[in-house]
Design an enzyme around this catalytic site. Structure first.
Site, PDB file in Angstrom:
ATOM      1  N   CYS A  12       0.895  -1.182  -0.135  1.00 54.90           N
ATOM      2  CA  CYS A  12      -0.172   0.032   0.183  1.00 54.90           C
ATOM      3  C   CYS A  12       1.059   1.226  -0.107  1.00 54.90           C
ATOM      4  CB  CYS A  12      -0.893  -0.022   1.158  1.00 54.90           C
ATOM      5  SG  CYS A  12      -0.074   0.313   2.782  1.00 54.90           S
ATOM      6  N   ASN A  15       2.661   1.459   3.971  1.00 59.99           N
ATOM      7  CA  ASN A  15       2.991  -0.052   4.627  1.00 59.99           C
ATOM      8  C   ASN A  15       2.907   0.154   6.176  1.00 59.99           C
ATOM      9  OD1 ASN A  15       5.910  -2.230   5.121  1.00 59.99           O
ATOM     10  ND2 ASN A  15       3.841  -2.527   4.845  1.00 59.99           N
ATOM     11  N   CYS A  17      -0.816   0.919   7.234  1.00 55.32           N
ATOM     12  CA  CYS A  17      -2.380   0.804   7.362  1.00 55.32           C
ATOM     13  C   CYS A  17      -2.593  -0.379   7.057  1.00 55.32           C
ATOM     14  CB  CYS A  17      -3.165   1.666   7.117  1.00 55.32           C
ATOM     15  SG  CYS A  17      -2.510   3.363   7.986  1.00 55.32           S
ATOM     16  N   ARG A  18      -2.847  -0.565   5.736  1.00 59.84           N
ATOM     17  CA  ARG A  18      -3.564  -1.615   4.703  1.00 59.84           C
ATOM     18  C   ARG A  18      -2.667  -2.876   4.815  1.00 59.84           C
ATOM     19  NH1 ARG A  18      -5.679   1.973   0.147  1.00 59.84           N
ATOM     20  NH2 ARG A  18      -3.756   2.926   0.560  1.00 59.84           N
ATOM     21  N   SER A  19      -1.534  -2.704   4.271  1.00 61.14           N
ATOM     22  CA  SER A  19      -0.637  -3.795   3.932  1.00 61.14           C
ATOM     23  C   SER A  19      -0.131  -4.732   4.795  1.00 61.14           C
ATOM     24  CB  SER A  19       0.388  -3.506   2.986  1.00 61.14           C
ATOM     25  OG  SER A  19       1.242  -2.405   3.220  1.00 61.14           O
ATOM     26  N   ASP A 129      -7.983   3.556   1.555  1.00 65.00           N
ATOM     27  CA  ASP A 129      -6.639   4.131   2.716  1.00 65.00           C
ATOM     28  C   ASP A 129      -7.598   4.402   3.926  1.00 65.00           C
ATOM     29  OD1 ASP A 129      -4.730   5.374   3.972  1.00 65.00           O
ATOM     30  OD2 ASP A 129      -4.275   6.738   2.234  1.00 65.00           O
TER      31      ASP A 129
HETATM   32  C1  WE7 Z   1      -0.401   8.611   4.378  1.00 63.25           C
HETATM   33  C2  WE7 Z   1      -1.500   7.645   4.202  1.00 63.25           C
HETATM   34  C3  WE7 Z   1      -1.176   6.272   4.548  1.00 63.25           C
HETATM   35  C4  WE7 Z   1      -2.098   9.494   2.980  1.00 63.25           C
HETATM   36  N1  WE7 Z   1      -0.007   6.186   5.277  1.00 63.25           N
HETATM   37  N2  WE7 Z   1       0.663   8.189   4.900  1.00 63.25           N
HETATM   38 CL1  WE7 Z   1       1.784  12.235   4.504  1.00 63.25          CL
HETATM   39  C5  WE7 Z   1       2.361  11.165   3.367  1.00 63.25           C
HETATM   40  C6  WE7 Z   1       3.022  11.714   2.407  1.00 63.25           C
HETATM   41  C7  WE7 Z   1       3.416  10.604   1.336  1.00 63.25           C
HETATM   42  C8  WE7 Z   1       3.364   9.406   1.619  1.00 63.25           C
HETATM   43  C9  WE7 Z   1       2.861   8.776   2.824  1.00 63.25           C
HETATM   44 CL2  WE7 Z   1       2.739   7.175   3.185  1.00 63.25          CL
HETATM   45  C10 WE7 Z   1       2.489   9.724   3.766  1.00 63.25           C
HETATM   46  C11 WE7 Z   1       1.566   9.199   4.923  1.00 63.25           C
HETATM   47  C12 WE7 Z   1       0.796   7.118   5.327  1.00 63.25           C
HETATM   48  N3  WE7 Z   1      -2.228   5.349   4.592  1.00 63.25           N
HETATM   49  N4  WE7 Z   1      -2.335   8.427   3.230  1.00 63.25           N
HETATM   50  N5  WE7 Z   1      -0.949   9.592   3.581  1.00 63.25           N
HETATM   51  C13 WE7 Z   1      -2.854  10.381   2.319  1.00 63.25           C
HETATM   52  C14 WE7 Z   1      -4.083  10.136   2.268  1.00 63.25           C
HETATM   53  C15 WE7 Z   1      -5.017  10.980   1.352  1.00 63.25           C
HETATM   54  C16 WE7 Z   1      -4.260  12.032   0.725  1.00 63.25           C
HETATM   55  C17 WE7 Z   1      -3.071  12.628   0.690  1.00 63.25           C
HETATM   56  C18 WE7 Z   1      -2.248  11.626   1.650  1.00 63.25           C
HETATM   57  C19 WE7 Z   1      -0.906  12.134   1.847  1.00 63.25           C
END
Ligand code: WE7
Length: 157
Positions: A12, A15, A17-19, A129
């Site tokens: 995901c 890595n 939440c979902r995966s 997500d």
């Molecule tokens: C998430 C995320 C999720 C969103 N897990 N993050 Cl702050 C950010 C920016 C780039 C990559 C990641 Cl992984 C993250 C932190 C971690 N499930 N979902 N961000 C998300 C959801 C909807 C709109 C925008 C974002 C960044």
């Protein structure tokens, strides 16, 4: 069947939440079925944003509620993963396009890159997500993962 002759990587965005839920659920199902030693099972992110982090506490609480533990730490998918894994299963269309773009830069890819939801007998293709969601959204992810991982394991037994 030889040890770890089949492999699946759940992916995901971060890595966290979902995966990790999908990975832990699949490992539990394979263990209960007595086939876990046939499988290499892991999970990774398309992004490096959360590398080294533990799964989201809401996801851990959800898994714990269902009697599942995980010590997973977030990691990012690598070029080698596309060459070594049989299956790379992801959660939404954004993950799928990120993975296909990464796969396009790798020589000799082996992995079948698919949506985990394509295995859902109830046909809910996307596992959304839950990052900005509530506990209920994590529970929904869990239930989808159970349905999809059960069907995926059955299809590859
Ligand atoms: C998430 C995320 C999720 C969103 N897990 N993050 Cl702050 C950010 C920016 C780039 C990559 C990641 Cl992984 C993250 C932190 C971690 N499930 N979902 N961000 C998300 C959801 C909807 C709109 C925008 C974002 C960044």
């Amino acid at each position: 069947m030889a040890t770890r002759s089949k492999s699946v990587l759940f992916v995901c965005l971060g890595n966290i939440c979902r995966s990790p839920i999908a990975e832990a659920v699949f490992r539990k199902l394979a263990t209960d079925k007595g086939v876990v030693d046939n499988w290499l099972i892991d999970s990774s992110a398309t992004s490096d944003f959360n590398t080294g982090s533990r799964p989201d506490s809401r996801g851990l609480a959800c898994l714990q509620k269902h009697g599942i533990e995980t010590g997973h730490r977030a990691q990012q998918v690598t070029a080698e993963d596309f060459q070594s894994y049989d299956f790379i299963l992801c959660m939404d269309e954004s993950n799928l396009s990120d993975l296909n773009r990464k796969a396009g830069k790798v020589k000799n890819t082996k992995a079948k890159v698919e949506l985990l939801g394509s295995y859902d007998p109830e046909k809910q293709l996307i596992i959304k997500d839950p990052y900005y969601g509530c506990d209920e959204d994590f529970e929904k992810v869990y239930v989808q993962c159970v349905r999809c991982c059960t069907a995926f394991l059955e299809a590859n037994s």
